[in-house]
Design a protein around this motif. Sequence first.
Motif, PDB file in Angstrom:
ATOM      1  N   GLN A 267      -0.022   4.454   0.529  1.00 31.64           N
ATOM      2  CA  GLN A 267      -0.461   3.613  -0.582  1.00 31.64           C
ATOM      3  C   GLN A 267      -1.636   4.517  -1.274  1.00 31.64           C
ATOM      4  O   GLN A 267      -2.572   3.866  -1.849  1.00 31.64           O
ATOM      5  CB  GLN A 267      -1.042   2.068  -0.307  1.00 31.64           C
ATOM      6  CG  GLN A 267       0.036   1.239   0.320  1.00 31.64           C
ATOM      7  CD  GLN A 267      -0.593   0.084   0.957  1.00 31.64           C
ATOM      8  OE1 GLN A 267      -1.699   0.073   1.466  1.00 31.64           O
ATOM      9  NE2 GLN A 267       0.363  -0.529   1.647  1.00 31.64           N
ATOM     10  N   ASP A 268      -1.465   5.748  -1.145  1.00 33.45           N
ATOM     11  CA  ASP A 268      -2.438   6.730  -1.711  1.00 33.45           C
ATOM     12  C   ASP A 268      -3.962   6.558  -1.227  1.00 33.45           C
ATOM     13  O   ASP A 268      -4.777   6.695  -2.137  1.00 33.45           O
ATOM     14  CB  ASP A 268      -2.401   6.393  -3.195  1.00 33.45           C
ATOM     15  CG  ASP A 268      -1.062   6.901  -3.964  1.00 33.45           C
ATOM     16  OD1 ASP A 268      -0.533   6.165  -4.873  1.00 33.45           O
ATOM     17  OD2 ASP A 268      -0.303   7.784  -3.336  1.00 33.45           O
ATOM     18  N   LEU A 269      -4.198   5.936  -0.293  1.00 35.79           N
ATOM     19  CA  LEU A 269      -5.466   5.877   0.278  1.00 35.79           C
ATOM     20  C   LEU A 269      -5.694   7.342   0.850  1.00 35.79           C
ATOM     21  O   LEU A 269      -5.013   7.931   1.389  1.00 35.79           O
ATOM     22  CB  LEU A 269      -5.513   4.896   1.272  1.00 35.79           C
ATOM     23  CG  LEU A 269      -5.701   3.295   0.781  1.00 35.79           C
ATOM     24  CD1 LEU A 269      -5.307   2.183   1.821  1.00 35.79           C
ATOM     25  CD2 LEU A 269      -6.471   3.128  -0.431  1.00 35.79           C
TER      26      LEU A 269
ATOM     27  N   SER B 109     -10.036   4.191  -0.893  1.00 34.50           N
ATOM     28  CA  SER B 109      -9.450   4.726  -2.167  1.00 34.50           C
ATOM     29  C   SER B 109     -10.659   5.827  -2.782  1.00 34.50           C
ATOM     30  O   SER B 109     -10.947   5.795  -3.774  1.00 34.50           O
ATOM     31  CB  SER B 109      -9.340   3.682  -3.223  1.00 34.50           C
ATOM     32  OG  SER B 109     -10.368   2.913  -3.443  1.00 34.50           O
TER      33      SER B 109
END
Lengths: 442, 170
Positions: free
Chosen positions: A181-183, A243
């Motif tokens: 999740q693009d973390l 993030s």
Amino acid sequence: MWKDINFRIGLISAIFTFSILLVLPRIPINIDNSILRIDSYIGGYEIKLPGEYVLNLSDFRKSTDFGGGTRFVYQVDEPKTDEVRKVFEERLKNSGYKGFRIGIAQQEPDKVLVEIPSYQNIDDVEYLTQGTGGLVVKSLVNPDDWSAEEFSKYFSTPELWKDTDISEKDVESVVVLSSEQDLVQLQFVFNLVGKQKFRKVVEENVNKPVAIYLDGSLYPAAVPVIAQDLLKNPDIDPVITGSFNKKEMQAFAVKVKVDTLDVNPTYVGTSEVNSSYGDTFMRNIVVALTISFGLSCIYLVFKYGHFGVLYSGVLLFGSVFLLALHKLFFVVLNVHSLIGIIFSFGLLIYGLVLLGEEIKKGISAKKPLDICVVEGYKNTLKYVKMVGSSMFLLFVVSFFVSKSDLRWFLASVCLGSLVFMLDHTLVVNTLFEVLNFVRKKK
Amino acid sequence: MTGFLGLVLSSYEIFVFLGLSFFLFPILLPKNIKGLSTKRSFLVPIILIQSFILLIIFTFLIGYSTTISLEGFYITMFFVSFLLTVLFNVHFLVVLSKEGRKEEISVIVKKSFLTLFSALVPVFIVLVSLYTFTGGVLSSLTFYVLFFIFINFLFLGFLTPVILNLLESF
């Protein structure tokens, strides 16, 4: 296969054609008329390779002196400019940047200038040059007042936190990982002292948050809660997920390994800089080299007659191939590599002059022409192989040892010695056979 | 220690390069130098002596203070001059090996001179073209390359035969 002249002619043609295509800049070809319509280009290729890697052959890599670049300006308190300059240099070097220049502005001694050559990606420079590079871990002043519902106030109220004595000195490295999740995950690898300090913080703050301040920021970058699992494994290198900006964190991973700054340099602005030697410098170099190549060919023809025409052809092949190798191996064009190119050109000419003199000696001794050519070539080839191979070995080893700009001179002469050997082992004898100076081998 | 000597001592590439050169070139020279008792290893002392003189010349020419921006340039020029010394002497010894004792040393020096000079004419053309078309911004490069070509011709003409005769007499 090597004795087959057709194979050798094909190989020379292929090498020469690819070399010309490599050396050429991007030349648009736009033809739009009633007969023909072309909208394309030749030269300056960017070749897509597997794994999304792009082999950028659009232009030669040039140093800031030759090709200009991008200048970043930072404002710092005057007594600290030298310290900032040194830290910037370490950070950029550790990030893989080469050929950059860092200095103090002559008229404004409180300004630090960073110049990056135009062939380098400048996306990371801003992250590398801002921030102190420091890391501070703080714990809550009143842990009992911790409330998960009021989480946001812990980010915006510095007074809620107190120092835990953990700083960047206790950290060996920071590892940046991508998760789902693009973390972004940050793993803090503590040294022995850091592990002891962190263990103490874990024991005192289980299920409570700690604040991680990065780069001298007034507000925490992350407020992770110490998980129960860390109590069971207090020596584990902790990981936080958030993030975060990945490039910023990758730059921080570089910054934490070098000296920390006491001050946070203020970014002033960016501008494009031209070549130190003038806007038309590269064009002038191309003109100078082209004219001197032409005059050298005239000299060879004048000195050796029709053999001189052949030598000019060999020289043309060698020169174009040399430049193509410079582009293919990303040799940076600067004063050092220019000296190397001149030296390599001299080496090519030296080989041809040696050959010419040997053949001339045979002709003066009234030997048949093909005997003169064969003997002259044999006598020269041994010497060429000796000089070429020893120079190549020398320069390859010295190139991998060198860390300064001298390596571009070494790279250039290394390629020059390769071309020197190829010219004589492949091109000269093939052209002699093609032009019927010797009998063709079957 | 400051100045050029300081630069040389801190430029470890030079020591790697010099060490390898002294090892490689004598091995790769032609095995028999006909008509002479001279051994291939005479190349090493000839180059060593001439490199040492080059170092002294550089030190006095450049002086005891060097500007930061030109440091690397002088190291590169030292490499170029050392390479020229090696090439000139290797060429001379190969010509010597072919002619043997048929000719006087001075005649062999003259033959080597002529061949090397013929090979360097296009290099002079390149240097002069670069200097002219770039408006003189590469004057340091042009000056130093021409200067060290001249110095190496002087070495070849006067120093190499003297050293060779001295080594032969031992």
